[in-house]
Design a protein around this motif. Structure first.
Motif, short mmCIF file in Angstrom:
data_model
loop_
_atom_site.label_atom_id
_atom_site.label_comp_id
_atom_site.label_asym_id
_atom_site.label_seq_id
_atom_site.Cartn_x
_atom_site.Cartn_y
_atom_site.Cartn_z
N VAL A 2 0.88 -1.48 -0.05
CA VAL A 2 -0.01 -0.04 -0.32
C VAL A 2 1.19 1.06 0.51
O VAL A 2 1.57 1.03 0.65
N GLN A 3 0.66 1.85 -0.87
CA GLN A 3 1.59 3.57 -0.87
C GLN A 3 -0.01 4.71 -0.88
O GLN A 3 -0.98 4.75 -0.83
N LEU A 4 0.99 5.70 -0.08
CA LEU A 4 0.09 7.00 0.12
C LEU A 4 0.69 7.68 -0.69
O LEU A 4 1.77 7.81 -0.40
N SER A 25 -3.02 3.73 -2.97
CA SER A 25 -3.37 2.35 -4.38
C SER A 25 -2.65 1.54 -3.78
O SER A 25 -1.32 1.26 -2.27
N GLY A 26 -1.97 0.71 -4.88
CA GLY A 26 -1.86 -0.62 -4.49
C GLY A 26 -2.33 -1.89 -3.96
O GLY A 26 -3.91 -1.73 -3.85
N ARG A 27 -1.96 -2.42 -2.98
CA ARG A 27 -2.41 -3.58 -2.46
C ARG A 27 -3.30 -2.84 -0.83
O ARG A 27 -2.87 -2.59 -0.49
N THR A 28 -5.04 -2.52 -1.21
CA THR A 28 -5.79 -2.08 0.08
C THR A 28 -6.44 -2.77 0.72
O THR A 28 -7.28 -3.83 0.48
N VAL A 29 -5.99 -2.47 1.68
CA VAL A 29 -6.44 -3.37 3.30
C VAL A 29 -7.44 -2.07 3.99
O VAL A 29 -6.56 -1.33 4.78
N SER A 30 -8.50 -3.69 4.49
CA SER A 30 -9.28 -2.42 5.53
C SER A 30 -8.61 -1.52 6.76
O SER A 30 -7.88 -2.23 6.82
N THR A 31 -8.36 -0.39 7.28
CA THR A 31 -8.24 0.28 8.05
C THR A 31 -8.89 1.15 9.23
O THR A 31 -10.47 1.10 8.49
N ASP A 32 -8.83 1.44 9.93
CA ASP A 32 -10.07 2.19 11.17
C ASP A 32 -9.27 3.43 11.37
O ASP A 32 -10.04 4.23 11.83
N CYS A 33 -8.49 3.88 10.26
CA CYS A 33 -8.17 5.52 11.04
C CYS A 33 -7.01 5.56 9.86
O CYS A 33 -6.40 5.00 8.92
N MET A 34 -7.39 7.28 9.36
CA MET A 34 -6.76 7.79 8.11
C MET A 34 -6.72 8.68 9.00
O MET A 34 -7.20 9.72 9.34
N TYR A 95 1.82 15.03 6.45
CA TYR A 95 1.80 14.11 5.59
C TYR A 95 0.58 13.12 5.78
O TYR A 95 0.20 13.60 7.19
N CYS A 96 0.71 12.12 4.85
CA CYS A 96 -1.09 11.61 5.39
C CYS A 96 -0.19 10.33 6.32
O CYS A 96 0.80 9.60 5.75
N ALA A 97 -1.47 9.16 7.22
CA ALA A 97 -0.69 8.16 7.06
C ALA A 97 -2.06 6.97 7.59
O ALA A 97 -3.20 7.87 7.86
N ARG A 98 -1.30 5.96 7.50
CA ARG A 98 -2.98 5.16 7.90
C ARG A 98 -2.28 4.30 9.20
O ARG A 98 -0.93 3.92 9.42
N GLY A 99 -3.63 4.11 9.95
CA GLY A 99 -3.26 3.34 10.96
C GLY A 99 -4.55 2.45 11.61
O GLY A 99 -5.25 2.62 11.08
N ARG A 100 -4.61 2.31 13.10
CA ARG A 100 -5.17 1.18 13.39
C ARG A 100 -6.31 2.09 14.23
O ARG A 100 -7.39 1.17 14.25
N LEU A 101 -6.34 3.16 14.84
CA LEU A 101 -7.32 3.82 15.46
C LEU A 101 -7.19 4.70 15.51
O LEU A 101 -6.19 5.67 15.33
N VAL A 102 -8.48 5.93 15.87
CA VAL A 102 -8.26 7.17 15.47
C VAL A 102 -8.07 7.46 17.00
O VAL A 102 -8.14 7.13 17.63
N GLY A 107 -4.99 12.39 14.37
CA GLY A 107 -3.91 11.48 14.10
C GLY A 107 -4.46 10.03 14.26
O GLY A 107 -5.86 9.95 14.21
N CYS A 108 -3.37 8.89 14.32
CA CYS A 108 -3.86 7.88 14.09
C CYS A 108 -2.64 7.05 15.00
O CYS A 108 -1.42 6.94 15.30
N GLY A 109 -3.18 5.63 15.74
CA GLY A 109 -2.45 4.89 16.24
C GLY A 109 -2.39 4.12 16.20
O GLY A 109 -2.99 3.96 15.03
N GLY A 110 -1.13 3.38 16.10
CA GLY A 110 -0.38 2.00 15.43
C GLY A 110 -0.67 2.27 13.85
O GLY A 110 -0.81 1.22 13.27
N ILE A 111 0.53 3.67 13.81
CA ILE A 111 0.67 3.76 12.43
C ILE A 111 1.08 3.06 11.67
O ILE A 111 2.51 2.16 11.75
N TYR A 112 0.64 2.77 10.47
CA TYR A 112 1.62 0.88 9.52
C TYR A 112 2.06 1.84 7.87
O TYR A 112 3.38 0.85 7.37
N VAL A 113 1.80 3.35 7.90
CA VAL A 113 2.12 3.59 6.22
C VAL A 113 1.83 4.42 6.26
O VAL A 113 1.55 5.51 6.72
#
Length: 124
Positions: A2-4, A25-34, A95-102, A107-113
């Motif tokens: 996954v890319q942002l 873009s790329g392989r999208t996976v469900s997440t709870d926070c952007m 910066y944009c980020a993808r994470g586990r919880l809002v 922002g988000c917790g558990g950012i992974y991208v």
């Protein structure tokens, strides 16, 4: 993978507006926070906005509350940050980020991208 990719940054005068975009873009996976973050020179990176993706609930840092709005367009796989009434202290790399919880303060917790960032400069 996954890319942002952020876009929409630039230079504006005090009181102006910008809309930032974060394309997923790329392989999208469900997440709870952007989320959106910013980092000014010589300062720590800070969360400014976050959205709970399952229901669109949005949260903001006190410094941007009432001026910034985060939103999502699932059909376009894009997250936006509308920035109004810009101030010099809003200057920084965003910066944009993808994470586990809002997070309630933005922002988000558990950012992974992370995205690569887009520069915002507000001149007085």
């Amino acid at each position: 993978q996954v890319q942002l990719v952020e876009s929409g940054g630039g230079s504006v005068q005090v009181g102006g507006s910008l809309r930032l975009s974060c394309a997923v873009s790329g392989r999208t996976v469900s997440t709870d926070c952007m989320g959106w973050y910013r980092q000014a020179p010589e300062k720590e990176r800070e969360g400014v906005a976050g959205i709970r993706t399952r229901d669109g609930r949005d949260y903001y840092a006190d410094s941007v509350k009432g001026r910034f709005t985060i939103s999502q367009d699932n059909a376009k796989n894009t997250v936006y940050l509308q920035m109004n009434s810009l101030k010099p202290e809003d200057t920084g790399m965003y910066y944009c980020a993808r994470g586990r919880l809002v997070l309630s303060g933005g922002g988000c917790g558990g950012i992974y991208v992370w995205g690569q960032g887009t520069q915002v400069t507000v001149s007085s």
